[in-house]
Design a protein around this motif. Structure first.
Motif, PDB file in Angstrom:
ATOM      1  N   GLN A   6      -3.110  -3.510  19.569  1.00 44.46           N
ATOM      2  CA  GLN A   6      -2.365  -3.290  18.468  1.00 44.46           C
ATOM      3  C   GLN A   6      -2.525  -4.095  17.217  1.00 44.46           C
ATOM      4  OE1 GLN A   6       1.069  -1.570  18.690  1.00 44.46           O
ATOM      5  NE2 GLN A   6      -0.278  -0.094  20.138  1.00 44.46           N
ATOM      6  N   PRO A   7      -2.300  -3.613  16.512  1.00 42.13           N
ATOM      7  CA  PRO A   7      -2.102  -4.316  15.219  1.00 42.13           C
ATOM      8  C   PRO A   7      -1.340  -6.248  15.431  1.00 42.13           C
ATOM      9  CG  PRO A   7      -2.319  -2.027  14.872  1.00 42.13           C
ATOM     10  CD  PRO A   7      -1.746  -2.494  15.742  1.00 42.13           C
ATOM     11  N   VAL A   8      -2.274  -6.642  14.827  1.00 46.84           N
ATOM     12  CA  VAL A   8      -2.056  -7.943  14.666  1.00 46.84           C
ATOM     13  C   VAL A   8      -1.446  -8.547  13.176  1.00 46.84           C
ATOM     14  CG1 VAL A   8      -1.985  -8.732  16.895  1.00 46.84           C
ATOM     15  CG2 VAL A   8      -3.966  -9.010  15.249  1.00 46.84           C
ATOM     16  N   LEU A   9      -1.548  -7.984  12.500  1.00 50.47           N
ATOM     17  CA  LEU A   9      -1.016  -8.584  11.228  1.00 50.47           C
ATOM     18  C   LEU A   9      -0.900  -7.434  10.172  1.00 50.47           C
ATOM     19  CD1 LEU A   9      -5.050  -9.772   9.335  1.00 50.47           C
ATOM     20  CD2 LEU A   9      -2.838 -11.004   9.372  1.00 50.47           C
ATOM     21  N   ARG A  10      -0.136  -7.149   8.871  1.00 51.73           N
ATOM     22  CA  ARG A  10       0.529  -6.573   8.574  1.00 51.73           C
ATOM     23  C   ARG A  10      -0.186  -6.677   7.108  1.00 51.73           C
ATOM     24  NH1 ARG A  10       7.058  -7.225   8.057  1.00 51.73           N
ATOM     25  NH2 ARG A  10       6.372  -5.217   7.135  1.00 51.73           N
ATOM     26  N   PHE A  11      -0.238  -5.897   6.176  1.00 55.38           N
ATOM     27  CA  PHE A  11      -0.688  -5.817   4.762  1.00 55.38           C
ATOM     28  C   PHE A  11       0.432  -5.835   3.918  1.00 55.38           C
ATOM     29  CE2 PHE A  11      -4.353  -5.038   8.007  1.00 55.38           C
ATOM     30  CZ  PHE A  11      -5.090  -6.010   7.674  1.00 55.38           C
ATOM     31  N   LEU A  12       0.510  -6.351   2.912  1.00 57.90           N
ATOM     32  CA  LEU A  12       1.962  -6.202   1.623  1.00 57.90           C
ATOM     33  C   LEU A  12       1.753  -5.689   0.849  1.00 57.90           C
ATOM     34  CD1 LEU A  12       3.059  -7.847   4.285  1.00 57.90           C
ATOM     35  CD2 LEU A  12       4.371  -6.734   3.410  1.00 57.90           C
ATOM     36  N   ALA A  13       1.348  -5.298  -0.287  1.00 55.95           N
ATOM     37  CA  ALA A  13       0.869  -5.243  -2.340  1.00 55.95           C
ATOM     38  C   ALA A  13       1.946  -5.728  -2.873  1.00 55.95           C
ATOM     39  CB  ALA A  13      -0.110  -4.287  -2.319  1.00 55.95           C
ATOM     40  N   GLY A  14       2.172  -5.763  -3.714  1.00 52.08           N
ATOM     41  CA  GLY A  14       2.229  -5.528  -5.006  1.00 52.08           C
ATOM     42  C   GLY A  14       1.953  -3.743  -5.877  1.00 52.08           C
ATOM     43  N   PRO A  15       2.330  -3.626  -6.885  1.00 51.02           N
ATOM     44  CA  PRO A  15       2.360  -2.220  -6.977  1.00 51.02           C
ATOM     45  C   PRO A  15       1.348  -2.046  -7.341  1.00 51.02           C
ATOM     46  CG  PRO A  15       4.843  -3.015  -7.210  1.00 51.02           C
ATOM     47  CD  PRO A  15       4.082  -4.226  -6.867  1.00 51.02           C
ATOM     48  N   GLY A  16       0.674  -2.926  -7.836  1.00 47.86           N
ATOM     49  CA  GLY A  16      -0.798  -1.985  -8.631  1.00 47.86           C
ATOM     50  C   GLY A  16      -2.176  -1.768  -7.624  1.00 47.86           C
ATOM     51  N   ALA A  17      -2.162  -3.497  -6.527  1.00 50.72           N
ATOM     52  CA  ALA A  17      -2.413  -3.441  -5.532  1.00 50.72           C
ATOM     53  C   ALA A  17      -2.504  -2.229  -4.447  1.00 50.72           C
ATOM     54  CB  ALA A  17      -2.602  -4.713  -5.066  1.00 50.72           C
ATOM     55  N   LEU A  18      -1.090  -2.026  -4.510  1.00 52.33           N
ATOM     56  CA  LEU A  18      -1.356  -0.623  -3.441  1.00 52.33           C
ATOM     57  C   LEU A  18      -1.326   0.285  -3.531  1.00 52.33           C
ATOM     58  CD1 LEU A  18       0.462   0.084  -1.395  1.00 52.33           C
ATOM     59  CD2 LEU A  18       2.347   0.712  -2.602  1.00 52.33           C
ATOM     60  N   ALA A  19      -0.781   1.316  -4.603  1.00 50.60           N
ATOM     61  CA  ALA A  19      -1.552   2.338  -5.116  1.00 50.60           C
ATOM     62  C   ALA A  19      -2.897   1.871  -5.399  1.00 50.60           C
ATOM     63  CB  ALA A  19      -1.435   2.547  -6.618  1.00 50.60           C
ATOM     64  N   ARG A  20      -3.693   1.163  -5.337  1.00 49.97           N
ATOM     65  CA  ARG A  20      -5.741   0.960  -5.769  1.00 49.97           C
ATOM     66  C   ARG A  20      -5.869   1.409  -3.760  1.00 49.97           C
ATOM     67  NH1 ARG A  20      -4.534  -1.889 -10.277  1.00 49.97           N
ATOM     68  NH2 ARG A  20      -4.270  -3.659  -9.259  1.00 49.97           N
ATOM     69  N   ILE A  21      -5.579   0.169  -3.416  1.00 49.82           N
ATOM     70  CA  ILE A  21      -5.666   0.082  -1.821  1.00 49.82           C
ATOM     71  C   ILE A  21      -5.923   1.291  -1.559  1.00 49.82           C
ATOM     72  CG2 ILE A  21      -5.806  -0.974   0.600  1.00 49.82           C
ATOM     73  CD1 ILE A  21      -5.024  -3.681  -1.380  1.00 49.82           C
ATOM     74  N   ARG A  22      -4.207   1.914  -1.407  1.00 47.64           N
ATOM     75  CA  ARG A  22      -4.017   3.286  -0.867  1.00 47.64           C
ATOM     76  C   ARG A  22      -5.166   4.464  -1.101  1.00 47.64           C
ATOM     77  NH1 ARG A  22       1.988   4.038  -0.706  1.00 47.64           N
ATOM     78  NH2 ARG A  22       2.841   2.187   1.264  1.00 47.64           N
ATOM     79  N   ASP A  23      -5.870   4.425  -2.643  1.00 49.70           N
ATOM     80  CA  ASP A  23      -7.007   5.459  -2.832  1.00 49.70           C
ATOM     81  C   ASP A  23      -8.242   4.696  -2.504  1.00 49.70           C
ATOM     82  OD1 ASP A  23      -7.572   7.389  -5.317  1.00 49.70           O
ATOM     83  OD2 ASP A  23      -8.437   5.213  -5.737  1.00 49.70           O
ATOM     84  N   GLY A  24      -8.590   3.678  -2.848  1.00 46.74           N
ATOM     85  CA  GLY A  24      -9.716   3.193  -2.117  1.00 46.74           C
ATOM     86  C   GLY A  24     -10.445   2.208  -1.466  1.00 46.74           C
ATOM     87  N   GLY A  25      -9.116   1.864  -0.567  1.00 48.26           N
ATOM     88  CA  GLY A  25      -9.364   0.719  -0.086  1.00 48.26           C
ATOM     89  C   GLY A  25      -9.732  -0.620  -0.252  1.00 48.26           C
ATOM     90  N   LEU A  26     -10.741  -2.057   0.256  1.00 46.84           N
ATOM     91  CA  LEU A  26     -10.488  -2.952  -0.165  1.00 46.84           C
ATOM     92  C   LEU A  26     -11.554  -2.992   0.230  1.00 46.84           C
ATOM     93  CD1 LEU A  26      -8.997  -5.542  -1.804  1.00 46.84           C
ATOM     94  CD2 LEU A  26      -8.772  -6.164   0.622  1.00 46.84           C
ATOM     95  N   ALA A  27     -12.388  -3.299  -1.047  1.00 48.67           N
ATOM     96  CA  ALA A  27     -13.733  -4.542  -0.593  1.00 48.67           C
ATOM     97  C   ALA A  27     -14.056  -6.104  -1.101  1.00 48.67           C
ATOM     98  CB  ALA A  27     -14.367  -3.473  -1.653  1.00 48.67           C
ATOM     99  N   PRO A  28     -14.486  -6.698  -0.946  1.00 45.98           N
ATOM    100  CA  PRO A  28     -14.958  -8.250  -0.831  1.00 45.98           C
ATOM    101  C   PRO A  28     -14.974  -8.548  -3.083  1.00 45.98           C
ATOM    102  CG  PRO A  28     -15.955  -7.501   1.143  1.00 45.98           C
ATOM    103  CD  PRO A  28     -15.927  -6.631   0.475  1.00 45.98           C
ATOM    104  N   SER A  29     -15.519  -7.272  -2.897  1.00 46.42           N
ATOM    105  CA  SER A  29     -16.162  -7.939  -4.741  1.00 46.42           C
ATOM    106  C   SER A  29     -14.730  -7.417  -5.240  1.00 46.42           C
ATOM    107  CB  SER A  29     -17.035  -6.623  -5.108  1.00 46.42           C
ATOM    108  OG  SER A  29     -16.783  -5.317  -4.514  1.00 46.42           O
ATOM    109  N   GLN A  30     -13.947  -7.277  -4.951  1.00 44.99           N
ATOM    110  CA  GLN A  30     -12.622  -6.595  -5.515  1.00 44.99           C
ATOM    111  C   GLN A  30     -11.654  -7.501  -5.289  1.00 44.99           C
ATOM    112  OE1 GLN A  30     -12.009  -2.864  -3.650  1.00 44.99           O
ATOM    113  NE2 GLN A  30     -10.949  -2.889  -5.468  1.00 44.99           N
TER     114      GLN A  30
END
Length: 364
Positions: A6-30
């Protein structure tokens, strides 16, 4: 067999970050920077997640500097991260923090002396120089300078000032500017990318070899519990105390463009100031949280910790006279955070974060 963990973390994002992460995920360079909350022993719920982030995921992934900004215990975590060997610094921090012991009725001096011991262990002989020389991870420390009664070293006057601040805060957060000056001790290379820091009076002071230790101590100096820092070198004369009074969980105007501010956190809610713990309807500003990604333990994971909770300051009273049990439970909680680190690394690497990220609760 399929992985049924079972996942043990929650990922909660503000509006701008939410849209970009849903579109392309998250890279450390971001990730342009990291924010951290006050909270005393609650930092133990992030221990191995911190080590994974700073030791494995973030290094050498960005050509421009990253900022670190927090108050109180978060600044001590980030002081570990910004040293040349963060893993060794985090281990020193964990060992020294677990080993806290106090008399039956400790006074401010005893508690402050213990804090100085822990911080000196974190910094060692080379830590201050390494932190100030690190331009890839730039440490910034939030504290407050007392105004009026909150600048008093008389316990009764200080208590009256804090009570007044709590009552004023019920009406509006901006009223706290009559009680405290916000102080940003910024990295010597420059201030972090923040917009206007209204509505509070603001002092900006560069960190230096002569004031870094004092700034870190001030940021975690809990009023009436610990001794304040007085007349910090390079800063205006005055009484400096816990940055969490104004900036408990970093509701700040980040100016990072499309880049993300990563906020490893011990809970899903972002509480603007310490007094807002008593104001459950107060949320961080929407514009401040637009590019913020909060990574927090799931409630189910927390329920599996000793006592079904994240370690906190009440543990010193709960286990008074029984340090062995307190240390045992804290060590168990810290060890359990390895699962948080694994979940983060797997979720980001696989791209599953695109489907797991959810909206962060924000205000207007």
């Amino acid at each position: 067999m399929p992985d049924v963990r079972q996942p043990v973390l929650r990922f909660l994002a503000g509006p701008g970050a939410l849209a970009r992460i849903r579109d392309g995920g998250l890279a450390p360079s971001q990730v342009a920077g990291l924010a951290g909350a006050a909270g005393g022993p609650k930092w133990l719920a992030l221990n191995h997640l911190d080590r994974a982030l700073f030791g494995h995921w973030l290094p050498d992934t960005r050509t421009t500097p990253r900022f670190l900004i927090g108050s109180s215990i978060a600044t001590w975590r980030f002081a570990c991260a910004a040293q040349d060997d963060p893993e060794a610094a985090f281990q020193r921090f964990e060992d020294a923090y677990m080993a806290q012991r106090y008399s039956t009725r400790p006074d401010n001096r005893e508690i402050s002396d213990e804090a100085r011991r822990i911080l000196d262990t974190i910094l060692g002989t080379a830590g201050t120089g390494e932190i100030l020389a690190n331009t890839a991870l730039q440490l910034n420390v939030m504290a407050v300078r007392g105004l009026g009664l909150t600048a008093s070293r008389n316990r009764h006057a200080l208590t009256a000032g804090l009570a007044g601040a709590a009552l004023a805060n019920l009406m509006a957060r901006r009223t706290l500017g009559s009680f405290f000056e916000r102080v940003l001790f910024h990295h010597p290379a420059g201030r972090p990318p923040l917009g206007g820091l209204q509505p509070f009076p603001l002092q900006e002071t560069a960190l230096s070899p002569g004031n870094l230790r004092s700034a870190l101590l001030a940021s975690g100096s809990i009023p009436t519990v610990m001794e304040p820092e007085i007349d910090i070198p390079g800063a205006q004369p005055g009484v400096y105390q816990d940055g969490g009074l104004l900036d408990y969980q970093m509701d700040l105007p980040y100016a990072t463009g499309d880049d993300v501010v990563l906020f490893p956190h011990y809970e899903a809610r972002v509480v603007p100031g310490w007094f807002d713990k008593l104001v459950p309807w107060r949320r961080p500003q929407r514009s401040h949280m637009d590019n913020v990604l909060v990574v927090a333990p799931a409630e189910e994971w927390i329920a599996g910790l000793p006592g079904g909770k994240v370690p906190n300051r009440k543990d010193f009273y709960r286990y008074a006279g029984d340090d062995a049990t307190r240390i045992k439970h804290w060590q168990a909680a810290s060890e359990a955070t390895r699962a948080l680190a694994d979940d983060f690394m797997e979720t980001v690497a696989s791209g599953a974060i695109r489907h797991r990220v959810e909206p962060l609760a924000v205000g207007r």
